[in-house]
Design a protein around this motif. Structure first.
Motif: not given
Length: 113
Positions: A19-28
């Protein structure tokens, strides 16, 4: 990845998927790996080319993504579609990135080859 993406990713992991997630980065992003068990995370805030390169790197040698759960549309989808495996499946749940655009959606999806 937000609430729906978290759930979809965790369900995919339970089925044995990478699983590869895409998000805003950082802590998330760190939480997606640490708490949700995602294998990799890509930041959508790095720019289109960097995001596409990171998504290609996150494949880990695979021939392409076999499944893509799309909850955002826009640049993320544009970066993932060329990386899809032949016969790969796209689950289109939403296209929030394009809700205010004056374009037809969904656009034709092409791998580029």
């Amino acid at each position: 990845a937000r609430a729906v993406g978290h759930m979809v990713g965790q369900l995919a992991k339970r089925r044995g998927a990478r699983v590869v997630g895409v998000c805003g980065g950082g802590a998330k992003g760190e939480a997606l790996v640490r708490r949700c068990g995602f294998d990799a995370v890509v930041s959508r805030h790095e720019g289109r080319e960097a995001m596409a390169a990171a998504l290609a790197d996150a494949l880990g040698g695979a021939d392409g993504y076999t499944h893509y759960f799309d909850n955002t549309g826009g640049e993320v989808t544009d970066a993932v579609v060329p990386l899809m495996a032949r016969g790969g499946r796209i689950i289109l749940c939403g296209a929030i990135a394009t809700y205010d655009d004056d374009v037809e959606y969904p656009p034709p999806l092409r791998r580029g080859d």
